[in-house]
Design a protein around this motif. Sequence first.
Motif, mmCIF file in Angstrom:
data_model
loop_
_atom_site.group_PDB
_atom_site.id
_atom_site.type_symbol
_atom_site.label_atom_id
_atom_site.label_comp_id
_atom_site.label_asym_id
_atom_site.label_seq_id
_atom_site.Cartn_x
_atom_site.Cartn_y
_atom_site.Cartn_z
ATOM 1 N N TYR A 128 0.832 -1.209 0.000
ATOM 2 C CA TYR A 128 0.000 0.000 0.000
ATOM 3 C C TYR A 128 0.864 1.255 0.000
ATOM 4 O O TYR A 128 0.489 2.272 -0.583
ATOM 5 C CB TYR A 128 -0.983 -0.048 1.169
ATOM 6 N N ASP A 129 2.032 1.180 0.607
ATOM 7 C CA ASP A 129 3.024 2.239 0.402
ATOM 8 C C ASP A 129 3.460 2.260 -1.062
ATOM 9 O O ASP A 129 3.702 3.318 -1.641
ATOM 10 C CB ASP A 129 4.250 1.999 1.288
ATOM 11 N N ASN A 130 3.585 1.050 -1.649
ATOM 12 C CA ASN A 130 3.876 0.876 -3.078
ATOM 13 C C ASN A 130 5.133 1.615 -3.519
ATOM 14 O O ASN A 130 5.233 2.107 -4.643
ATOM 15 C CB ASN A 130 2.689 1.338 -3.931
ATOM 16 N N GLU A 131 6.121 1.670 -2.648
ATOM 17 C CA GLU A 131 7.341 2.401 -2.967
ATOM 18 C C GLU A 131 8.140 1.738 -4.081
ATOM 19 O O GLU A 131 8.965 2.397 -4.725
ATOM 20 C CB GLU A 131 8.200 2.534 -1.709
ATOM 21 N N ARG A 132 7.902 0.455 -4.321
ATOM 22 C CA ARG A 132 8.669 -0.260 -5.346
ATOM 23 C C ARG A 132 7.797 -0.671 -6.532
ATOM 24 O O ARG A 132 8.148 -1.579 -7.281
ATOM 25 C CB ARG A 132 9.367 -1.472 -4.727
ATOM 26 N N GLY A 133 6.670 0.003 -6.698
ATOM 27 C CA GLY A 133 5.839 -0.249 -7.860
ATOM 28 C C GLY A 133 5.470 -1.712 -7.989
ATOM 29 O O GLY A 133 5.041 -2.343 -7.029
ATOM 30 N N VAL A 134 5.643 -2.265 -9.185
ATOM 31 C CA VAL A 134 5.247 -3.653 -9.427
ATOM 32 C C VAL A 134 6.013 -4.646 -8.559
ATOM 33 O O VAL A 134 5.574 -5.781 -8.390
ATOM 34 C CB VAL A 134 5.443 -4.039 -10.908
ATOM 35 N N TYR A 135 7.124 -4.236 -7.990
ATOM 36 C CA TYR A 135 7.911 -5.143 -7.145
ATOM 37 C C TYR A 135 7.480 -5.096 -5.680
ATOM 38 O O TYR A 135 8.023 -5.831 -4.848
ATOM 39 C CB TYR A 135 9.398 -4.804 -7.259
ATOM 40 N N LEU A 411 0.115 -10.192 -9.387
ATOM 41 C CA LEU A 411 -0.690 -9.270 -8.586
ATOM 42 C C LEU A 411 -0.064 -7.881 -8.572
ATOM 43 O O LEU A 411 -0.773 -6.866 -8.689
ATOM 44 C CB LEU A 411 -0.829 -9.807 -7.157
ATOM 45 N N GLY A 412 1.255 -7.824 -8.439
ATOM 46 C CA GLY A 412 1.933 -6.535 -8.440
ATOM 47 C C GLY A 412 1.721 -5.762 -9.722
ATOM 48 O O GLY A 412 1.585 -4.528 -9.706
ATOM 49 N N VAL A 413 1.665 -6.461 -10.844
ATOM 50 C CA VAL A 413 1.416 -5.810 -12.132
ATOM 51 C C VAL A 413 -0.039 -5.365 -12.235
ATOM 52 O O VAL A 413 -0.334 -4.226 -12.611
ATOM 53 C CB VAL A 413 1.764 -6.769 -13.294
ATOM 54 N N VAL A 414 -0.960 -6.268 -11.887
ATOM 55 C CA VAL A 414 -2.387 -6.009 -12.090
ATOM 56 C C VAL A 414 -2.872 -4.814 -11.285
ATOM 57 O O VAL A 414 -3.676 -4.009 -11.772
ATOM 58 C CB VAL A 414 -3.200 -7.271 -11.727
ATOM 59 N N GLU A 415 -2.393 -4.657 -10.051
ATOM 60 C CA GLU A 415 -2.975 -3.627 -9.191
ATOM 61 C C GLU A 415 -2.371 -2.235 -9.390
ATOM 62 O O GLU A 415 -2.860 -1.274 -8.792
ATOM 63 C CB GLU A 415 -2.880 -4.038 -7.725
ATOM 64 N N GLN A 416 -1.354 -2.094 -10.229
ATOM 65 C CA GLN A 416 -0.724 -0.776 -10.376
ATOM 66 C C GLN A 416 -1.667 0.278 -10.940
ATOM 67 O O GLN A 416 -1.700 1.421 -10.460
ATOM 68 C CB GLN A 416 0.530 -0.880 -11.246
#
Length: 655
Positions: A128-135, A411-416
């Motif tokens: 949720y911080d998503n600091e590393r994007g898809v990773y 999941l990391g790709v889909v939710e971006q």
Amino acid sequence: MSSASQTKSGSPSSTGVRFATPSSSTAGFFQAAPNVQSQYDDDIAFQRAIRFFLPDQQREELAPELSTFSKLVLAPKITTWINDAEHNSPYVKHWDSWGKRRDVLITSEGWRNLQALGIQEGIVAIPYDNERGVYSRVHQFAKYHLWAGSAAWVNCPSLMVDGVASLLRLHLSKPALEGRERDVLRSAYDKLTSRDPSIAWTTGQWMTERAGGSDVSQTETLATYDPAAQPDAEITAVDGHPLGPWRLDGFKWFSSATDADMVVMLARTKKGISTFYAPMRKTVRESEQDILGHETELNGISIQRLKNKLGTRALPTAELVLNDTRAYLIGEEGRGTKEIATVLNIARIHNGFTAIGLWGRGLSVVRAFGRARNVGEKPLLDKTAYVTTLAKMHVEYRANVFFNYFVAGLLGVVEQEQIQVFRSVVGGAAVEIGSMGRVPGLRDAQMAEHLLRLLTPALKGVTAKTAIAGLAECMECLGGVGYLENDDQIFNIARLYRDANVLPIWEGTTDMMAHDVLRVVFGKTKVQVLRAMRDWVQASTEGKAFAAQKNTIRKWWNNWESWMESVEKGEAEMRARVVMERLVDVVQGILLIADAESDDDTVAQDVLDCWLMERLFDRGPGGEGAGSTSWKAEYARNLRVVYGEGVSTASRARL
């Protein structure tokens, strides 16, 4: 020493000097405690997965965090907390001294400390911080992988927090959500995704009722829109927001995380099954507060009893009675099953990582035991049958590990895109790191979405069963000690095993997962999903390297797809588990080939060879493939699979 007291090899005989003194509780042989190493340093499958699914820069930046955390989860204070959580099960104080029903749930200090640690470490907050994007999802689940064996099941609330936060983020991304509902859901979202244990919330996710189990169509909890009957303004949720306009009444049969701060649940309205948010507690009027400090009470919820379970003993799972529980509707009335699917899909990925987390910890203990244990005068690792068993476990474990990280990467790709929409609505900087991540063969986010929908139930269905079988083998590898409920929690494989037995049941049984795969294959998006899978298989099996292995996987896929296109739905349902398992074989085979192809690592190629041989040949004595290599070469390969290239230090006699 006389020759009579020695064997022909020169060692003492069974009647010799060595055994002249009887053993006692303080004298004689004592097995040295195995040195269980951190998985960051010792788990080759974990090392290969983060190398494969994270680019060099991301991995180097995360290395200190992952290394430190992998050692922390084995630290004495953590094992003390696990012991406390295991030995001091949750219980309910139904009544106070004066006969007023309170239903106060008491959990152990160890449980609460583990909960706080998981929150601080970002087990939920990272994506949720998503600091590393898809990773960000690979980052999160790498920590989760290391954490599961020490979490004493506080990861159950974590998975529900993750799923519910994802659901709330989806609705908060809609500008049409306004007024009080937006304020209430935003407050809950901020608390669910916080890293501060003093303000962070956990959540329950209540679906199961006596009539249906996983069949939510049988929900008997009723929801009534009744804003006029709301309590006066003096009574609010604990975060100060007004209680909801809906009244919920009913009975929930299995409700985990009963100590949560809020809950998302299903209830039936006039338009059908719907999803609701409710705070777990509400304030008490000042005139009704007492000297004992009862400033809050449950929000129309009473705890009938806690469940007595095989495992997950520290986790409070309850039967709950709802009587005028005040709540807010989430999403459209009558579309609750679709809403809750967002939560379930996240939960099922957590389920897969719990499986490899528990199994990976068990294998860490087994590797340490193999290094430390002698049988008679020789190292245990000289026992070729034992090493063969270890190698088979490690091969299957690595296939499961790569499958988990692959789905996490999807999941990391889909939710971006949804994250960017959310931040554009509520504020926050957009982060774009790696459009497709490091997911092999992936063309675009739409392909990722189709693969994620197809493979998420398969991930949960297959990894849960293999983890149970794997942990049973791990217990057996330690003999009687493996069967003990050790207070030395680092070595307590029995705890890991009994906890793992919930995995095929939790969030849907194995048969339900297999049928969910079929729902995708026979559903409205059948053409798009099968095309995405077909294109992914083709893209992932191009190139001349490992051509024979790639050809095998393509044949498996072609056979699977052809059968699915020609079979009657009834027969497919009858063979649903096999359908799911063969699909997973295709995915795991591609991932193991991609790992072996990514560098010249000998062990990765060994793992691929072993994995394929288990599926292609009769490996019994004299069976096809049994004599393809010398037994000495096979033994050396098995040692490499378990311990890596440095096997010469593990066994002195044969290498």
